[in-house]
Scaffold this active site. Structure first.
Site, PDB file in Angstrom:
ATOM      1  N   ARG A 156       0.858  -1.191   0.000  1.00  0.00           N
ATOM      2  CA  ARG A 156       0.000   0.000   0.000  1.00  0.00           C
ATOM      3  C   ARG A 156       0.896   1.243   0.000  1.00  0.00           C
ATOM      4  O   ARG A 156       0.884   2.040   0.924  1.00  0.00           O
ATOM      5  CB  ARG A 156      -0.918   0.013   1.222  1.00  0.00           C
ATOM      6  CG  ARG A 156      -1.620  -1.286   1.540  1.00  0.00           C
ATOM      7  CD  ARG A 156      -2.368  -1.907   0.394  1.00  0.00           C
ATOM      8  NE  ARG A 156      -3.621  -1.269   0.056  1.00  0.00           N
ATOM      9  CZ  ARG A 156      -4.803  -1.587   0.551  1.00  0.00           C
ATOM     10  NH1 ARG A 156      -4.895  -2.540   1.437  1.00  0.00           N
ATOM     11  NH2 ARG A 156      -5.904  -0.991   0.154  1.00  0.00           N
TER      12      ARG A 156
ATOM     13  N   GLN B 257       0.009   2.800  -5.952  1.00  0.00           N
ATOM     14  CA  GLN B 257      -1.392   3.239  -5.842  1.00  0.00           C
ATOM     15  C   GLN B 257      -2.212   3.018  -7.125  1.00  0.00           C
ATOM     16  O   GLN B 257      -3.351   2.585  -7.063  1.00  0.00           O
ATOM     17  CB  GLN B 257      -1.427   4.721  -5.484  1.00  0.00           C
ATOM     18  CG  GLN B 257      -2.468   5.050  -4.472  1.00  0.00           C
ATOM     19  CD  GLN B 257      -2.180   6.375  -3.763  1.00  0.00           C
ATOM     20  OE1 GLN B 257      -1.225   7.076  -4.089  1.00  0.00           O
ATOM     21  NE2 GLN B 257      -3.012   6.716  -2.818  1.00  0.00           N
TER      22      GLN B 257
ATOM     23  N   ASP C 212      -3.438  -0.511  -7.446  1.00  0.00           N
ATOM     24  CA  ASP C 212      -4.037  -1.053  -6.237  1.00  0.00           C
ATOM     25  C   ASP C 212      -5.489  -1.501  -6.447  1.00  0.00           C
ATOM     26  O   ASP C 212      -6.443  -0.763  -6.178  1.00  0.00           O
ATOM     27  CB  ASP C 212      -3.943  -0.007  -5.122  1.00  0.00           C
ATOM     28  CG  ASP C 212      -4.313  -0.563  -3.764  1.00  0.00           C
ATOM     29  OD1 ASP C 212      -4.849  -1.686  -3.710  1.00  0.00           O
ATOM     30  OD2 ASP C 212      -4.075   0.132  -2.766  1.00  0.00           O
TER      31      ASP C 212
ATOM     32  N   SER D  83      -7.857  -1.604  -3.364  1.00  0.00           N
ATOM     33  CA  SER D  83      -8.494  -0.317  -3.043  1.00  0.00           C
ATOM     34  C   SER D  83      -9.631  -0.006  -3.994  1.00  0.00           C
ATOM     35  O   SER D  83     -10.703   0.425  -3.570  1.00  0.00           O
ATOM     36  CB  SER D  83      -7.473   0.829  -3.102  1.00  0.00           C
ATOM     37  OG  SER D  83      -6.631   0.772  -2.003  1.00  0.00           O
TER      38      SER D  83
ATOM     39  N   TYR E 236      -1.960  -0.650   7.796  1.00  0.00           N
ATOM     40  CA  TYR E 236      -2.984  -1.583   8.267  1.00  0.00           C
ATOM     41  C   TYR E 236      -3.069  -1.562   9.792  1.00  0.00           C
ATOM     42  O   TYR E 236      -2.141  -1.137  10.472  1.00  0.00           O
ATOM     43  CB  TYR E 236      -2.634  -3.018   7.839  1.00  0.00           C
ATOM     44  CG  TYR E 236      -2.790  -3.269   6.365  1.00  0.00           C
ATOM     45  CD1 TYR E 236      -4.041  -3.319   5.779  1.00  0.00           C
ATOM     46  CD2 TYR E 236      -1.676  -3.467   5.563  1.00  0.00           C
ATOM     47  CE1 TYR E 236      -4.190  -3.566   4.433  1.00  0.00           C
ATOM     48  CE2 TYR E 236      -1.811  -3.713   4.202  1.00  0.00           C
ATOM     49  CZ  TYR E 236      -3.074  -3.760   3.652  1.00  0.00           C
ATOM     50  OH  TYR E 236      -3.213  -4.001   2.315  1.00  0.00           O
TER      51      TYR E 236
END
Ligand code: NAD
Length: 393
Positions: free
Chosen positions: A128, A133, A136, A139, A233
């Site tokens: 992450r 990004q 991802d 997400s 996390y």
């Protein structure tokens, strides 16, 4: 040297029940074709997400009716769910696959991929980081789930979400509680706010407080220790912590019309946040949508894939919610996968630098070995076992 012009990308039709997504959509395929990849898609692969074979053909993609041809001739095989065991047997040794491999549950498939000499990437292991990004997919899919969870709750609730001033009197706004304010939770908060609900939220990571507030929701202060883990996390919480958390949450759970639960710890069972007795404290007609249903559930009454009613309270454990929005889910997934492909094939050549955290974390099998330490941990396989093909077969 492998160049774009020699690389054939194969896209599989999803076979898991209820899976409507497709790993590549025509308007993203066209970009891959433009930069020189060849693309072949299994007949009907896009239908569940409203993309016809013709739409792919117009994008310069070849359509292939025989799945074995897609599997056996593609250098890169894309899917959303992991390939099946019989699919793995058809892959070329040295082929590359990209999917949500889900190492915690797909031990046999991963063993077979390693044994076949396939290089497999699992999007659920992507770090992450800001570099990763754009790739991802966890997400992008969580965001869809958070949005849709609120719509599902609104649909079931016998109340308006917004405050209404009518000739017949004023209707107060619905009250929504979001537990877990990660990607899905934040999207749920934003969606509930857009519909006019009064929203409160809680997460064990204090870092999300400002984001929650900036979306117009109240952050619940439960006077508990922060449970910040690695890489953004949460870390796994003790039973004592969870007991105190449930005590603090009980009155808020009872006071809200809708509770959206999204709390999870990667690779672990989801924490239990709503017990049977907390459920009894809720008003009849209240709705819980449990986005952690697949990983054990945040609510004691959750049944994965089902909606149950307990003393007048609805508990919705629908699984694979992104698949219910297959068009946008596929479009975002396809963009994530394409960004990963462009990263892997920088300058037209496949480069696997295992010193790079994206490759190190996300590449599960390569050259006969299970290379990802996180995958091995989730699978309960030691490094030595991961290195010896025969032991993981
Ligand atoms: P997730 O799905 O693993 O968990 C959802 C949320 O549940 C998390 O916010 C977690 O803190 C929370 N949670 C866990 N136990 C809980 C409990 N007992 N009570 C309440 N909440 C609990 O996480 P996710 O949404 O995939 O991502 C988490 C975070 O990772 C993001 O919010 C962000 O900070 C980070 N992230 C970073 C990037 C990036 O930089 N590229 C991308 C995505 C996510």
């Amino acid at each position: 040297m492998t160049t774009f012009h020699q690389v054939k990308i194969g896209v599989l039709s999803e076979t898991q029940q209820g899976e409507r997504r497709v790993a590549l959509v025509p308007d993203v395929a066209v970009k891959l074709v433009k930069i020189g990849f060849q693309v072949i898609v299994e007949t009907g692969a896009g239908v569940g997400a409203e993309f016809t074979d013709d739409a792919y053909r117009k994008a310069g993609v070849a359509i292939e009716a025989d799945r074995r041809v897609v599997l056996g001739t593609a250098d890169v095989v894309l899917s959303v769910q992991p390939p099946r065991l019989e699919d793995v047997a058809q892959l070329q040794a040295g082929a590359l696959t990209i999917s949500f491999l889900q190492p915690a549950t797909q031990v046999v498939i991963i063993g077979a991929l390693a044994a076949r000499g396939v290089t497999s990437f699992s999007l659920d292991l992507l770090p992450r980081s800001s570099r990763a990004q754009s790739m991802d997919a966890l997400s992008s899919q969580s965001s869809l789930a958070g949005y849709k969870a609120v719509l599902m709750a609104a649909n079931r609730l016998g109340k308006f979400f917004p405050m209404l001033m009518t000739a017949a009197g004023t209707i107060p706004p619905a009250r929504v509680l979001v537990l877990g304010a990660g990607v899905a939770g934040l999207q749920a908060i934003a969606t509930a706010r857009r519909l006019g609900a009064v929203v409160e939220a809680y997460d064990v990571r204090s870092a999300v407080q400002e984001e929650v507030k900036s979306l117009g929701a109240r952050f619940l202060e439960l006077k508990l220790e922060i449970q910040e883990g690695e890489g953004g996390y949460a870390r796994e919480q003790s039973e004592d912590f969870l007991n105190r958390q449930r005590e603090g949450l009980a009155e808020h759970v009872a006071a809200n019309d809708v509770v959206i639960t999204t709390a999870s710890i990667p690779g672990r069972r989801a924490p239990l946040l709503i017990t049977a007795s907390m459920l009894k404290g809720m008003r009849r007609g209240s709705v819980i949508v449990d986005l952690a249903a697949e990983s054990g559930g945040n609510c004691a009454a959750t049944l994965p894939g089902r909606v149950v009613e307990v003393d007048g309270v609805w508990v919705d454990g629908t699984t694979n919610i992104p698949s219910t929005m297959a068009l946008h889910a596929s479009q975002l997934y396809a963009r994530n996968v394409t960004n990963l492909l462009q990263f892997l094939f920088s300058n037209g050549e496949l480069k696997l630098d295992f010193a790079d955290e994206i490759i190190r974390d996300c590449c599960v099998t390569h050259a006969g070995q299970i290379t990802s330490e996180r995958a091995r941990q989730m699978m309960g396989v030691s490094a030595a076992q991961g290195a010896i093909r025969s032991e993981v077969r």
